[in-house]
Design a protein around this motif. Structure first.
Motif, PDB file in Angstrom:
ATOM      1  N   ASN A 258       1.238   6.741   4.961  1.00 43.72           N
ATOM      2  CA  ASN A 258       2.147   5.614   5.160  1.00 43.72           C
ATOM      3  C   ASN A 258       2.006   4.648   3.989  1.00 43.72           C
ATOM      4  OD1 ASN A 258       2.815   6.691   7.637  1.00 43.72           O
ATOM      5  ND2 ASN A 258       1.460   5.339   8.794  1.00 43.72           N
ATOM      6  N   LEU A 259       3.084   4.428   3.264  1.00 46.33           N
ATOM      7  CA  LEU A 259       3.097   3.456   2.176  1.00 46.33           C
ATOM      8  C   LEU A 259       3.725   2.183   2.735  1.00 46.33           C
ATOM      9  CD1 LEU A 259       4.132   5.925  -0.634  1.00 46.33           C
ATOM     10  CD2 LEU A 259       1.893   4.871  -0.331  1.00 46.33           C
ATOM     11  N   CYS A 260       2.871   1.266   3.176  1.00 42.93           N
ATOM     12  CA  CYS A 260       3.314   0.067   3.867  1.00 42.93           C
ATOM     13  C   CYS A 260       2.249  -1.011   3.729  1.00 42.93           C
ATOM     14  CB  CYS A 260       3.581   0.360   5.349  1.00 42.93           C
ATOM     15  SG  CYS A 260       2.132   0.995   6.253  1.00 42.93           S
ATOM     16  N   CYS A 261       2.592  -2.236   4.092  1.00 39.08           N
ATOM     17  CA  CYS A 261       1.574  -3.289   4.081  1.00 39.08           C
ATOM     18  C   CYS A 261       0.648  -3.110   5.288  1.00 39.08           C
ATOM     19  CB  CYS A 261       2.213  -4.672   4.056  1.00 39.08           C
ATOM     20  SG  CYS A 261       3.277  -5.074   5.458  1.00 39.08           S
ATOM     21  N   ALA A 262      -0.452  -3.842   5.293  1.00 42.34           N
ATOM     22  CA  ALA A 262      -1.484  -3.632   6.312  1.00 42.34           C
ATOM     23  C   ALA A 262      -1.145  -4.251   7.661  1.00 42.34           C
ATOM     24  CB  ALA A 262      -2.824  -4.176   5.813  1.00 42.34           C
ATOM     25  N   GLN A 263      -0.305  -5.301   7.664  1.00 41.87           N
ATOM     26  CA  GLN A 263       0.083  -5.984   8.893  1.00 41.87           C
ATOM     27  C   GLN A 263       1.608  -6.074   8.931  1.00 41.87           C
ATOM     28  OE1 GLN A 263      -2.070  -9.768   9.208  1.00 41.87           O
ATOM     29  NE2 GLN A 263      -3.696  -8.910   7.929  1.00 41.87           N
ATOM     30  N   THR A 264       2.218  -5.169   9.663  1.00 37.54           N
ATOM     31  CA  THR A 264       3.675  -5.108   9.682  1.00 37.54           C
ATOM     32  C   THR A 264       4.263  -6.266  10.483  1.00 37.54           C
ATOM     33  OG1 THR A 264       3.638  -2.699   9.493  1.00 37.54           O
ATOM     34  CG2 THR A 264       5.669  -3.704  10.311  1.00 37.54           C
TER      35      THR A 264
END
Length: 299
Positions: free
Chosen positions: A223-229
């Motif tokens: 998952n390429l995403c920030c740590a806190q959605t």
């Protein structure tokens, strides 16, 4: 880090351009696959729909990266757009995966994909171990997109599935358009705003993909995403504050269902994702929440 020989499809797009620049900056040799003629000195011509590809180039590479595909933005009511969205991703991935599998020493394969793979899970925290639900257009496309990489997996190649969230940067979609909309005082939450809205900064997307290219044992989905959605409501308020404009209005769900067509489930669905596998592999996410992502993207 020893210099790697990297083959890159989709290198002329927004993400591909920035990825190529960083790879070259780090001392790697990058050959871009292009469809135009003549190809440049650091390019190689291919036509995935006609099966034209330099097999020897793939066989001699350390890493193959596929970011090719038609734009996600388009007319959500158009069957042609939906067909091209699906075919461009699946065809390019399958052609490259087959070429990787045919190599005597299969190179690593970083296969572009999307965070929509999971489908709407409400507030549930999603890691790479979570299931894929529903039949929204992009969710179905990402499933088939991932399956297209199976020949490389079956051949024993190191395969990383890049489940990419919307990349928030003022120079590209969607933040380029949203920034202008919010600056005009037209920012609005979508529906009740409670749905989680996956995102990642450009520097974390590039940093994460480079990390996976260079990490010799990383494989599987990431998952390429920030740590806190954030929720859409939290994002709306954060962007409004960042551009110093109010955002009091909201777009009703029935209107979004009507206008969004095939893309409505993507707008209203909830993806509370975490970059669990990426962090476990040793990458440290720099822009961890919506405020950091926007601060990075609006610079």
């Amino acid at each position: 880090m020893a210099s790697l020989s990297i083959v890159l499809a989709g290198g002329s797009g927004f993400l591909g351009t920035h990825l190529r620049e960083e790879l070259v900056h780090r001392g790697h040799t990058v050959t871009s696959l292009v469809r135009r003629e003549p190809a440049g000195s650091d390019e190689s011509r291919w036509d995935p729909y006609a099966g034209v590809l330099d097999q020897s180039l793939v066989a001699s590479a350390d890493v193959v990266v596929n970011l090719a595909g038609s734009p996600t933005a388009g007319n959500p009511h158009s069957k042609t757009w939906a067909r091209e969205l699906r075919e461009s991703r699946i065809t390019t991935t399958r052609v490259l995966a087959t070429a990787v599998a045919a190599a005597a020493r299969p190179p690593a394969f970083l296969a572009g994909n999307g965070i929509s793979y999971y489908g709407d899970h409400g507030d549930q925290v999603l890691t790479e171990a979570s299931d894929s639900r529903g039949h929204a257009l992009l969710t179905q496309v990402t499933r088939e997109w991932q399956e297209a990489a199976d020949p490389a997996v079956a051949a024993g190649a190191r395969v990383c599935i890049l489940r990419t969230s919307p990349v928030m940067d003022r120079r590209g979609a969607p933040l380029k358009q949203l920034r202008l909309l919010f600056k005009a005082g037209l920012g609005a939450r979508l529906g009740d705003g409670r749905q989680h809205m996956a995102m990642v900064s450009l520097r974390d997307w590039v940093g994460g993909v480079v990390h996976l290219a260079e990490h010799p044992t990383a494989s599987g989905p990431f998952n390429l995403c920030c740590a806190q959605t954030p929720t859409n409501g939290e994002f709306t308020q954060a962007l409004a504050r960042a551009v110093r404009r109010p955002a009091f209005v909201f777009a009703p769900r029935p209107l979004l269902n009507l206008a969004g067509g095939e893309m409505a489930p993507e707008i209203l669905g909830s993806l509370n994702v975490r970059p669990a596998a990426l962090e476990q592999s040793g990458y440290e996410v720099r822009d961890r929440d919506v405020h950091a992502v926007l601060a990075s993207g609006l610079r």
